[in-house]
Enzyme design. Sequence first.
Site, PDB file in Angstrom:
ATOM      1  CG  HIS A  92     -27.356  31.886  37.087  1.00 16.30           C
ATOM      2  ND1 HIS A  92     -26.455  32.362  38.014  1.00 16.30           N
ATOM      3  CD2 HIS A  92     -27.832  30.731  37.606  1.00 16.30           C
ATOM      4  CE1 HIS A  92     -26.390  31.521  39.041  1.00 16.30           C
ATOM      5  NE2 HIS A  92     -27.221  30.520  38.808  1.00 16.30           N
TER       6      HIS A  92
ATOM      7  CG  HIS B  65     -28.950  25.753  38.310  1.00 18.84           C
ATOM      8  ND1 HIS B  65     -27.758  25.416  38.902  1.00 18.84           N
ATOM      9  CD2 HIS B  65     -29.209  27.030  38.684  1.00 18.84           C
ATOM     10  CE1 HIS B  65     -27.314  26.453  39.615  1.00 18.84           C
ATOM     11  NE2 HIS B  65     -28.179  27.446  39.494  1.00 18.84           N
TER      12      HIS B  65
ATOM     13  CE  LYS C  76     -22.259  30.661  40.675  1.00 12.93           C
ATOM     14  NZ  LYS C  76     -23.545  30.013  40.607  1.00 12.93           N
TER      15      LYS C  76
ATOM     16  CG  HIS D  82     -24.042  31.400  45.409  1.00 14.26           C
ATOM     17  ND1 HIS D  82     -25.222  30.826  44.975  1.00 14.26           N
ATOM     18  CD2 HIS D  82     -24.273  31.786  46.683  1.00 14.26           C
ATOM     19  CE1 HIS D  82     -26.118  30.853  45.952  1.00 14.26           C
ATOM     20  NE2 HIS D  82     -25.555  31.430  47.010  1.00 14.26           N
TER      21      HIS D  82
ATOM     22  CG  HIS E  52     -28.166  34.202  42.012  1.00 18.79           C
ATOM     23  ND1 HIS E  52     -27.338  34.504  43.060  1.00 18.79           N
ATOM     24  CD2 HIS E  52     -27.869  32.931  41.656  1.00 18.79           C
ATOM     25  CE1 HIS E  52     -26.581  33.455  43.318  1.00 18.79           C
ATOM     26  NE2 HIS E  52     -26.875  32.492  42.483  1.00 18.79           N
TER      27      HIS E  52
ATOM     28  CG  ASP F 215     -30.480  30.779  40.282  1.00 16.97           C
ATOM     29  OD1 ASP F 215     -29.865  29.757  39.923  1.00 16.97           O
ATOM     30  OD2 ASP F 215     -30.632  31.093  41.475  1.00 16.97           O
TER      31      ASP F 215
HETATM   32  C1  NCD Z   1     -29.586  26.418  42.752  1.00 12.87           C
HETATM   33  C2  NCD Z   1     -29.739  24.930  42.459  1.00 12.87           C
HETATM   34  O1  NCD Z   1     -30.758  24.341  42.838  1.00 12.87           O
HETATM   35  O2  NCD Z   1     -28.841  24.369  41.828  1.00 12.87           O
HETATM   36  N1  NCD Z   1     -30.555  26.777  43.754  1.00 12.87           N
HETATM   37  C3  NCD Z   1     -31.031  28.031  43.986  1.00 12.87           C
HETATM   38  O3  NCD Z   1     -31.760  28.190  44.974  1.00 12.87           O
HETATM   39  N2  NCD Z   1     -30.760  29.043  43.217  1.00 12.87           N
HETATM   40  C4  NCD Z   1     -28.199  26.740  43.159  1.00 12.87           C
HETATM   41  C5  NCD Z   1     -27.906  28.224  43.218  1.00 12.87           C
HETATM   42  O4  NCD Z   1     -27.813  28.887  42.186  1.00 12.87           O
HETATM   43  O5  NCD Z   1     -27.775  28.747  44.317  1.00 12.87           O
HETATM   44 ZN    ZN Z   2     -27.912  29.281  40.308  1.00 14.16          ZN
END
Ligand code: NCD
Ligand code: ZN
Length: 352
Positions: A19, A21, A105, A142, A180, A253
Amino acid sequence: MPVDPSAERLVLRRPDDWHVHLRDGDTLTMVARHTAWPFARAIIMPNLTPPVTTVDAARAYRDRILAAVPAQAGFTPLMTAYLTDEIDPEEIARGHAEGVFTACKLYPAGATTNSAAGVTDIRRLDAVLARMQEIGMPLLVHGEVVDADIDIFDREAVFIERVLAPTLARFPALKVVFEHITTREAVDFVRAADERVAATITAHHLELNRNDLLVGGIRPHNYCLPVAKREQHRIALREAATSGNPKFFLGTDTAPHAIADKESACGCAGIFSAPVALESYAKVFEEEGALEQLEAFASENGPRFYGLPLNEGSVTLERCAWTVPEIVEAGGLRIRPFHAGQSLGWRVLRAD
Ligand code: NCD
Ligand code: ZN
């Protein structure tokens, strides 16, 4: 494999991050190499602006990611489709068949960063979920409800009751990763569910409870979604991650935001953990006396759930006290990493 508690080095099968970003543009260029350094593969979250909802968009994003990491890293991004109320099940199935989409997702609309185009009611996904179930494509959730009357600290537990359990019952063969997880309720639910249900656990939810957000002043760099909960939940997450149960695996995450966007009257949710991720997990597993379970959590349980081969390479961590930089900077972007300014006791020495 038993681990000698005084060992100076820890060699693990090369891990994956289920996971992440990576963002896009300059941020992508800056952050991708932090994930590609220890991790061989990563599940790439699709919450860009606009979100990744088509096969073409995912293919183009995958190319930008590959261009951002050094070829010798041998990194494979595993792409996901961002589910919307209108998404076409055939587009999803085609992306899966063509080896572009590994999973889908689900962001409940309004739940988190860039989720405005997400799903307003899971019943709208019936045709998509039926198709995913048929082709064995995992749904990554999520897991938070967004109803205004639900306290933010209860959103995950209520999601289990109102959305997750009924969806699993309606789609009895659908594979689901509860992403998460942050609560004892989620740990218990995943443990009790059948084997098509698994969960990722972040390093920061193993380290932080809600006091770390609020005691002594508000700490925006510890703010993420789902928000960190009470200490009893952190303890449950640590037990689950280090238990050896194959349903729990590594998903950081890592979610970078510019410092100015976090230190704001309305600060963004997300913790940038990629530069310290494996080290942070190693710290937790060592504190729990469970270093011998780290390899299963980081390198085996995830690929087994996804039906992918285990990595062949290895990663070596060295026992070495080092201080995490306050800021990770490149191309004018300034991001504060998880554990900034703190000392860690393990460091990734090499990955091959
Ligand atoms: C994530 C993001 O910033 O894209 N933020 C987070 O707090 N984890 C999005 C997500 O996974 O909820
Ligand atoms: Zn995330």
